[in-house]
Write a protein that holds these residues in place. Structure first.
Motif, short mmCIF file in Angstrom:
data_model
loop_
_atom_site.label_atom_id
_atom_site.label_comp_id
_atom_site.label_asym_id
_atom_site.label_seq_id
_atom_site.Cartn_x
_atom_site.Cartn_y
_atom_site.Cartn_z
N MET A 212 49.52 103.49 107.86
CA MET A 212 49.34 103.60 106.41
C MET A 212 50.26 102.71 105.59
SD MET A 212 49.29 107.73 106.15
CE MET A 212 47.83 108.72 106.50
N LYS A 214 50.92 99.53 105.11
CA LYS A 214 50.45 98.38 104.34
C LYS A 214 49.57 98.82 103.16
CE LYS A 214 48.23 93.91 104.46
NZ LYS A 214 47.42 94.31 103.29
N ALA A 215 48.69 99.75 103.43
CA ALA A 215 47.80 100.23 102.36
C ALA A 215 48.61 100.83 101.21
CB ALA A 215 46.82 101.26 102.92
N ASP A 218 50.18 98.01 99.31
CA ASP A 218 49.15 97.32 98.52
C ASP A 218 48.82 98.08 97.24
OD1 ASP A 218 49.03 95.42 100.45
OD2 ASP A 218 47.07 96.00 101.26
N LYS A 219 48.86 99.41 97.32
CA LYS A 219 48.58 100.23 96.14
C LYS A 219 49.77 100.23 95.17
CE LYS A 219 44.51 102.31 96.89
NZ LYS A 219 43.44 102.54 95.92
#
Lengths: 229, 229, 229, 229, 229, 229
Positions: A212, A214-215, A218-219
């Motif tokens: 999780m 990277k996601a 990114d957010k």
């Protein structure tokens, strides 16, 4: 279709029903894309049961349980009776005598979008019941409804023959024709979860297991060292 | 501060935490002047646990449990995870896999202002969970919230590091800096209650033990012999 | 009559009370023509008790439990304390200390249209309590109410001396003067139900036992063979 | 069928829709045998509108209104958008900008089993909206649902193309294929009610107009002269 | 801090307050990242008001409105009184006399996490009130609470001096120190929305204006031509 | 007493009824010691009416409005019909046709612990109705209840002939025999409030008008100059 009883229905594959029952509500609900779950007010009268079976549906009116008696005649061994009501009502239209009858007829359990009474006796009998309330309020036998028509029960459309799975988490409904496919997806999910469970038990983080980081970055998730106070 | 994770927080004195946990929710709530109690809809998934620990807070969005995974990384042995939601929501964002993870990480328990699923498994694991509902409804991982920011959980403002005490009566929050003082006041209260209990057990009346008769008369309470019918 | 305590009340016949207690809430409620049942939100703090006794009534104000102490003095062995509130309130005005007192005084149990705290301790003591909520929220002793006046508790008018029957199904109230007659009707009902139960256990249908087929046909119920899909 | 948009649907007969809209919710609900009524929590954002149209359905997730935008593209002049949610949620996923869009596209109104925001602006626009709550809580666009699949909205199964009738009494759903027949039955009912109304206005009793006296006596209703006190 | 009155507080910038009031609840709530919104049960006693001002907080006890009188003394022209309660309670602790007082003192309105009475008179006076209920239930003046301490009101932490914005959509709270920044972000949002509104009014789709088609496809949304039945 | 209709009842003094109606719900409720108020869920179908009259009571069963028709016959000009239900139910057992009938018979209004339908028509007729819900759900005429027996309606015991006062604040019940005395106390209260109102309008504080400062200090209220942040 008020006032109609359909005597015979198609039922789902017995193996699929058995598999779904083993998987339980949470897994089945996920396996079919997070659909089919009845509202959270549906609670077991006693904790610890887990059942699956084909739905026999009964549509009653508020304060009236007549159609439950009618439904008993078309119910077959292994079925689960699903009782919906034409308006919101918590009267105790199901009790120990009806539980005795259904048990004798081979029903696996009952799902009531009305109230249940004789909670102590039903708990002792270990007959599985989920209901929106426990209430001793008696009901009449004055208005006809229907049996084995599609009903909305606790927010879910239930067609006769759909598979009902119920446990301490609540009640989920699986379309009859998709039962085998959902059972297959549920089994896959269980297998995957077993892997995650083993890693979590060792103290690995979900952040890493499910990849999780990277996601989240990114957010825009930001980390601060702290403490702030 | 949406989208922020604070890695480190101050925690309350370990002795105070332990004392507050022994005293339980009702005593601690009284000891701090009847404040800090979460709303009564917060119920244990299984009855019989009593825990206390430092709050790690997570702010999630409805139907989304992503931040619980993020919180796991900053949680330390003995902490209690407190999950708030940006709007009223009962979806089952916490289940047996997360319970497995938190148990492995040493968390004492979880306080959820959302729903909990896998109630049967979690009860069997004896992992302490309080929640606003039991629901199998699955959640997504799509929106970021925050970890270790102040949150309102079930009507109470919780700052990271505050002491959480939870038992069959519900959940109470104690300000970190006041934990030792509240523990002291709670101990005093327990001592005083022990005296009252002994007298009540002998059949003495609260009216006399607490010396209420004059105050009642001053307020105008009147006695009639009766019976009136 | 706010601010009034009636010391003495008439109580129902002891034999009737005992019989009603054995019959339980659902039977008694039916025996008196489906009246007198408190609303379904009244739940036992622990499951498994079944009690009956004469009502001692207390009318409290929100967040104030003073009148419970006053009621203790006029309560006699075998009575049941019924606590009503002048507005909707779930604060925990009753806990383990009051339970200790009532137990010592011989009360059979307590019916609270407010909250109950110390749920763990009260469950362990096996002191029977029904309440609208479990809540640790403490209460004050600031406003006087009344004791042994008629009160509305959970939707039912309760007069002092009325018989209270409570079990896992909830709470029902029987008019004092009708207690013996209701007990007689309840016994008749039990006898009749025993006959039905024996037939249902053998798999006979309620449709036949209760002779429903003609009435259903008269109302227009239609049968279709099916399956329809 | 999560993640599916059906572009084209069948719509009901325009004359039937128009007739049902004139008759209103209470009449239509009776005309179809007291079925199809959404739960009573569905309330108009402003009072005084009465609309009927073909249902375009959107299934959203809690706190997420993405599918409403998707539904706009398949909606035709005269349609009514029906928004269901995969779990109980009151977030304000519909506001003045979407109302502006729907109005421009010719929609007659919106039925929301979620919350509505911009209540003041929408009331001023006189755009008809029924919702389960008024809430400013914003929503995300993160999870896909479906458009023009059958949904359960406020307790009723709605298929795309079904006729929605909504007014100050709430919302009722009519099966597309039965719309003309229900409209005919509704007209009959209105005629009959006009006759009753004229007689009632003159002070005649329903007891006589509907010929109830014998049925009441047969059920055992007894008259006492009184007064009793 | 029960039993404490803080006489003086810092207030937010007057220009920011005025701007936030013009923007209204929905815009302000979005501008500050979808935080600070009180729960949806907070409704205006009459529709049509929109106010903004600095919060004076009062913490009362159930059935007791004493602290409202205390708060009146520290309130300044333009302020908004925010009343929280130590437990869930809907008694009518605020009525026409207090409204008269507050109006005379220059208050812009009142936010009540308790009940409001004299709804007709208050509506006629056009004094803005938001409350969790309308109830004539009177309250006592027996227990002291606090004034101008942080309180949780309808699920939001409110500090004295925070900006309250209220309209038909509900109530939102803005941190005092961020008021100017949020007002700026709100203005930006309004500008952007004006552009979208103009395009939507012409019948352009949100799908295109907000450029959603690719994201939807990436998530797996599928289109079917239909009709399916 | 199920199945009983009492034809004649005693009514309260006409002057008292008229006076109570002028005073309104909040004043009357206070005048009789804060008792007799129905629960806050009872809301007017349209805002702005204020009525008072003698109660004609009807006890119905869930989903059944038969007894309303029976009650019409015993109702006299100026009476108010009070409809209770044997269990919690919101079905729309009262609509425009019954309103037409009651209006023709001279009833002042209706109090429904069930639902009301035809809200638009009833609002237009300006016939005063208070109800627990607005719902188009139709009801049957199958079970007999009683008329002019004591009933519990929305939490209050109502005896036939008691005075009902209803306005935008809700509904309050006054014992028939105490009506004149309560009207006198209400008048006193109004006079006293007029004095307070005049002083409050000039900006005087309730703290001074009601002489609260000493009592607050005695309870331990402390003032801090602040600001604290």
């Amino acid at each position: 279709m008020s006032g109609t009883v359909v005597r015979n229905i198609h039922r789902a594959d017995a193996g699929a029903i058995e598999a779904l029952g083993r998987q339980g509500v949470a897994t089945v609900h996920e396996a079919q894309g997070r659909t089919g779950l009845m509202q959270a007010y549906m609670r077991p009268v006693w904790r610890g049961a887990r059942i699956a079976g084909s739905a026999i549906t009964a549509l009653c009116h508020p304060g009236d349980n007549w159609m439950i008696h009618v439904a008993c005649e078309v119910l077959k061994k292994g079925d689960i009776l699903v009782v919906a009501c034409s308006s919101e009502n918590s009267d105790g239209g199901f009790g120990e005598l009806l539980a005795t009858s259904l048990k004798a007829l081979g029903a696996k359990g009952v799902i009531l979008d009305i109230g249940c009474r004789d909670a102590a006796e039903i708990s002792e009998m270990k007959f599985p019941v989920w209901s929106r309330a426990i209430s001793a309020k008696g009901t009449v036998k004055a208005s006809i409804g229907s049996v084995n028509v599609p009903v909305v029960c606790a927010g879910v459309n239930v067609k006769p023959g759909d598979v009902i799975v119920a446990d301490d988490d609540g009640v989920v409904v699986v379309d009859r024709k998709q039962a085998s496919e959902i059972a297959r997806l549920g089994a896959e999910r269980e297998k995957k979860e077993a892997g995650s469970r083993a890693r979590l038990q060792k103290g690995e983080l979900g952040l890493d297991i499910y990849d999780m980081r990277k996601a989240l970055a990114d957010k825009g998730l930001k980390y601060i060292d702290g403490p702030l106070d």
